[in-house]
Design a protein around this motif. Structure first.
Motif, PDB file in Angstrom:
ATOM      1  N   VAL A 249       0.949  -1.162   0.018  1.00  0.00           N
ATOM      2  CA  VAL A 249       0.033   0.016  -0.166  1.00  0.00           C
ATOM      3  C   VAL A 249       0.991   1.262  -0.067  1.00  0.00           C
ATOM      4  N   VAL A 250       0.575   2.116  -0.711  1.00  0.00           N
ATOM      5  CA  VAL A 250       1.301   3.346  -0.989  1.00  0.00           C
ATOM      6  C   VAL A 250       0.286   4.446  -0.481  1.00  0.00           C
ATOM      7  N   ALA A 251       0.954   5.305   0.682  1.00  0.00           N
ATOM      8  CA  ALA A 251       0.203   6.332   1.088  1.00  0.00           C
ATOM      9  C   ALA A 251       1.003   7.448   1.838  1.00  0.00           C
ATOM     10  N   PHE A 252       0.768   8.816   1.681  1.00  0.00           N
ATOM     11  CA  PHE A 252       1.539   9.859   2.338  1.00  0.00           C
ATOM     12  C   PHE A 252       0.756  10.681   3.352  1.00  0.00           C
ATOM     13  N   GLY A 253       1.483  11.475   4.184  1.00  0.00           N
ATOM     14  CA  GLY A 253       0.850  12.100   5.144  1.00  0.00           C
ATOM     15  C   GLY A 253       0.276  11.206   6.210  1.00  0.00           C
ATOM     16  N   MET A 298       1.014  -6.896  -6.088  1.00  0.00           N
ATOM     17  CA  MET A 298       0.154  -5.849  -6.321  1.00  0.00           C
ATOM     18  C   MET A 298       0.535  -4.566  -5.453  1.00  0.00           C
ATOM     19  N   VAL A 299       0.093  -3.480  -6.051  1.00  0.00           N
ATOM     20  CA  VAL A 299       0.455  -2.241  -5.370  1.00  0.00           C
ATOM     21  C   VAL A 299      -0.816  -1.403  -5.253  1.00  0.00           C
ATOM     22  N   LEU A 300      -1.347  -0.728  -4.220  1.00  0.00           N
ATOM     23  CA  LEU A 300      -2.581  -0.295  -4.040  1.00  0.00           C
ATOM     24  C   LEU A 300      -2.216   1.292  -3.434  1.00  0.00           C
ATOM     25  N   SER A 301      -2.417   2.218  -4.243  1.00  0.00           N
ATOM     26  CA  SER A 301      -2.214   3.313  -3.871  1.00  0.00           C
ATOM     27  C   SER A 301      -3.601   4.117  -3.106  1.00  0.00           C
ATOM     28  N   VAL A 302      -3.411   4.441  -1.870  1.00  0.00           N
ATOM     29  CA  VAL A 302      -4.491   4.933  -1.082  1.00  0.00           C
ATOM     30  C   VAL A 302      -4.291   6.470  -0.697  1.00  0.00           C
ATOM     31  N   GLU A 303      -5.354   7.375  -1.331  1.00  0.00           N
ATOM     32  CA  GLU A 303      -5.204   8.801  -1.463  1.00  0.00           C
ATOM     33  C   GLU A 303      -6.389   9.467  -1.069  1.00  0.00           C
ATOM     34  N   ILE A 304      -6.285  10.546  -0.478  1.00  0.00           N
ATOM     35  CA  ILE A 304      -7.535  11.512  -0.176  1.00  0.00           C
ATOM     36  C   ILE A 304      -7.652  12.291  -1.297  1.00  0.00           C
ATOM     37  N   SER A 305      -7.907  11.672  -2.472  1.00  0.00           N
ATOM     38  CA  SER A 305      -8.103  12.324  -3.861  1.00  0.00           C
ATOM     39  C   SER A 305      -8.826  11.364  -4.732  1.00  0.00           C
ATOM     40  N   MET A 306      -8.993  11.702  -6.138  1.00  0.00           N
ATOM     41  CA  MET A 306      -9.448  10.639  -6.942  1.00  0.00           C
ATOM     42  C   MET A 306      -8.729  10.024  -7.677  1.00  0.00           C
ATOM     43  N   GLY A 307      -7.189  10.153  -7.318  1.00  0.00           N
ATOM     44  CA  GLY A 307      -6.189   9.383  -7.977  1.00  0.00           C
ATOM     45  C   GLY A 307      -5.275  10.165  -8.551  1.00  0.00           C
ATOM     46  N   GLN A 308      -4.205  10.779  -7.893  1.00  0.00           N
ATOM     47  CA  GLN A 308      -3.011  11.383  -8.405  1.00  0.00           C
ATOM     48  C   GLN A 308      -1.796  10.823  -8.351  1.00  0.00           C
ATOM     49  N   MET A 309      -1.373  10.679  -7.020  1.00  0.00           N
ATOM     50  CA  MET A 309      -0.042  10.081  -6.883  1.00  0.00           C
ATOM     51  C   MET A 309       0.121   8.586  -7.694  1.00  0.00           C
ATOM     52  N   VAL A 310      -1.094   8.080  -7.687  1.00  0.00           N
ATOM     53  CA  VAL A 310      -1.181   6.663  -8.469  1.00  0.00           C
ATOM     54  C   VAL A 310      -0.330   6.842  -9.699  1.00  0.00           C
TER      55      VAL A 310
END
Lengths: 351, 247
Positions: A249-253, A298-310
């Motif tokens: 899982v990839v997440a920031f902040g 598998m990589v999962l990007s979790v963001e408080i957005s509609m998908g940018q860092m992904v």
């Protein structure tokens, strides 16, 4: 060492003072305003300058002017205000002036809402304003890091003569946590380029106009060389349980701290999950993805957005491993729903 | 041998790029002479605008910063506050100051920023090729008011000196012209008074200087001076509008 309970925005502001910041120029906007309020209270007593500007445009140009004197200066705002500052940030980047810009970010687009958000990722990491430039972007994940990264941001700004941005979702600005208040560690940077009056030297000029084609290109090459150096030296990420992970899982902040909990929950349920938390959003820590691209399924990007860092993750793994996305806006995904996502992925993919 | 005339030390040897008959050169020189005479060259910092005088940093022989369009007063204010014993001035045209920079100029005056503003009003955007400015006169034809500026469509020309003189933070506001030698001398006097106002810490100062743009007006330099006298001075009356003597 004794810990002090501080609000994220105040920890950031105190960090700036510890770093020797003596000029703050801003315009009120939720959820960043406590930074300005803190600086308004503290700067006059330290011989510093606080100005509540008439607009974000004026504020960022005061930063431009303030930084040109060699003083450590900053501004803080949130999404819509950061949009207005982009012209100035482009000028500051090209003039190679150090400064700190803080985005305590909220939901967009438009006026959006004051809910925490990470949807300014593109704006922060792609330059935001006009022309070929970048700013270093640091993403703290808690109150201690709001202070620590701010102190470091001023150092990076002076070292590379570049604007540095701190991007923190609104929650980080407003939660309170016990932190250790750091000692002042301001390193001395010689600033022979500063605009201070030409006593005893030739006049200095701070300028971003380059009418001659060859000089314009040369200026861009100089900037790009600097950005390359920053990419070589400053990519940072935190990794957690990635070695044997089937799903990264990839997440920031602050989001990354929430994800950590979900990673442990998933493991309790038999799913080997791990976490990569980019600390520098630019330069993006693509090196940290090299190994997991070979080992994870598998990589999962979790963001408080509609998908940018992904998008940066996909560029980093370059097709070697599938990248999925889970994000919300207006809400911060909670550990249960992320765990649920991980279990669903594991079931679908059979790991 | 006694020197009776020389180039001010506050000007570099660079050749001005301005069009024949343009008055930027005169005004640059007046500012440079005042800075020399007040012996403040080494503590003076100038901010240039976006417009024909964007390259002023090549001509003034002291520290200079080139601003984004309209933002010079914000930049000057920040520098002045961080370095209060330096002399700060902005050099701005009518598009820069009265259009895109209206917010910055107004609030620099409202806050009483201790900076000098030299505002060059020639009623048109020069560098971009003669478009309408906020100071374009009624009836005046420009490339973006091809039928002449009308009060109904484009509205009335902005009187910046009058607007800024109303603010308590403004300590010295004056309008001059550089159409003939007596007015050039009066302009120099006003520039010096503005710089002295800053030195005394009295507040914000601005000298609005009526100027010509022969190239975009489509007139020769001499006719341009006459056009300024016949059209600009009646609408933009010359003189001091605000003089604060003490704090």
């Amino acid at each position: 060492m004794e810990k002090v309970l501080m609000k994220g925005n105040e920890a950031l502001a105190e960090g700036a003072l510890i770093a020797g910041c003596r000029g703050f120029f801003g315009y009120p906007i939720t959820p960043s305003s406590e930074i300005a309020e803190y600086m308004a209270r503290k700067l006059p007593g330290l011989g510093g300058v606080f100005v509540q500007a008439e607009s974000e445009l004026a504020a960022i140009n005061m930063v431009y002017g303030g930084s040109s004197t060699g003083t450590r200066v900053m501004t803080a705002s949130s999404g819509p205000g950061i949009s207005l500052k982009q012209e100035g940030i482009s000028f500051i980047a090209e003039a190679e002036l150090p400064c700190l810009i803080v985005n305590v970010s909220r939901g967009g687009p438009g006026l959006g809402g004051i809910q925490p958000s990470q949807a300014d990722y593109f704006q922060a990491t792609r330059g935001g304003g006009h022309g070929d430039y970048r700013v270093i972007v640091l993403a703290p994940s808690g109150t201690q890091e709001m202070m620590d990264y701010t102190i470091e941001a001023f150092d990076l700004a002076d070292r590379y003569r570049t604007p540095v941005m701190i991007m923190a979702e609104g929650t980080l600005g407003n939660i309170m946590e016990p932190i250790i208040v750091r000692d002042p560690v301001e390193k001395f940077y010689d600033k022979p380029w500063a605009i201070t009056g030409c006593k005893g030297r030739k006049p200095n000029i701070v300028n971003t106009l380059h009418l001659a084609s060859d000089f314009l290109e040369e200026r861009n090459r100089i900037l790009q060389a600097k950005y390359k150096l920053i990419e070589q030296n400053e990519k940072r990420a935190e990794t957690f349980l990635t070695d044997d992970a089937d799903v990264i899982v990839v997440a920031f902040g602050l989001m990354a701290r929430i994800v950590k909990k979900a990673v442990m929950e998933a493991r309790k349920n038999g799913v080997k999950a791990g976490l990569i938390r980019p600390i520098t959003l630019w330069p993006f820590p693509d090196e940290h993805f090299k190994k997991v691209a070979e080992t994870a399924r598998m990589v999962l990007s979790v963001e408080i957005s509609m998908g940018q860092m992904v998008e940066d993750i996909r560029l980093s793994v370059n097709g070697r491993v599938p990248v999925e996305f889970y994000g919300r806006i207006g809400f911060t995904p909670n550990p249960e729903e992320i765990t649920q996502q991980l279990l669903l992925l594991a079931e679908r993919e059979g790991f | 041998m006694k020197t009776v005339f020389k180039k001010p030390e506050s000007l570099t040897d660079a050749q001005f790029h301005y069009c024949p008959g343009c008055t930027h050169g005169i005004i640059h020189r007046l500012i440079a002479e005042c800075v020399d005479e007040m012996n403040i060259r080494e503590s003076t910092i100038g901010i240039c605008p976006v417009g024909c005088s964007v390259l002023a940093y090549d001509y003034f022989n002291f520290d200079m910063l080139e601003a984004a369009h309209g933002r010079a007063p914000a930049i000057a204010a920040a520098i002045k506050r961080l370095l209060p014993d330096r002399t700060l001035f902005t050099y701005q045209g009518d598009g820069d100051l009265a259009s895109i920079g209206m917010g910055e100029i107004l609030h620099a005056s409202v806050r009483g920023e201790k900076i000098c503003v030299f505002f060059i009003n020639n009623t048109v955007y020069g560098m971009t090729g003669g478009q309408m400015a906020p100071t374009t006169l009624l009836g005046q034809v420009t490339t973006t008011s091809p039928y002449g500026r009308s009060k109904d469509n484009e509205g009335y020309p902005a009187k910046m000196a009058e607007i800024l003189a109303q603010n308590e933070g403004s300590a010295y506001i004056c309008r001059t012209a550089v159409n003939d030698p007596p007015n050039v001398m009066k302009t120099k006097k006003a520039i010096k008074k503005a710089l002295q106002t800053q030195a005394k810490g009295l507040g914000f100062s601005m000298v609005e200087i009526l100027s010509t743009c022969p190239t975009n007006w489509g007139l020769n330099p001499l006719d341009s001076m006459k056009w300024l006298e016949d059209n600009m001075i009646p609408y933009y009356p010359l003189g001091e509008l605000k003089v604060k003597e003490d704090r």
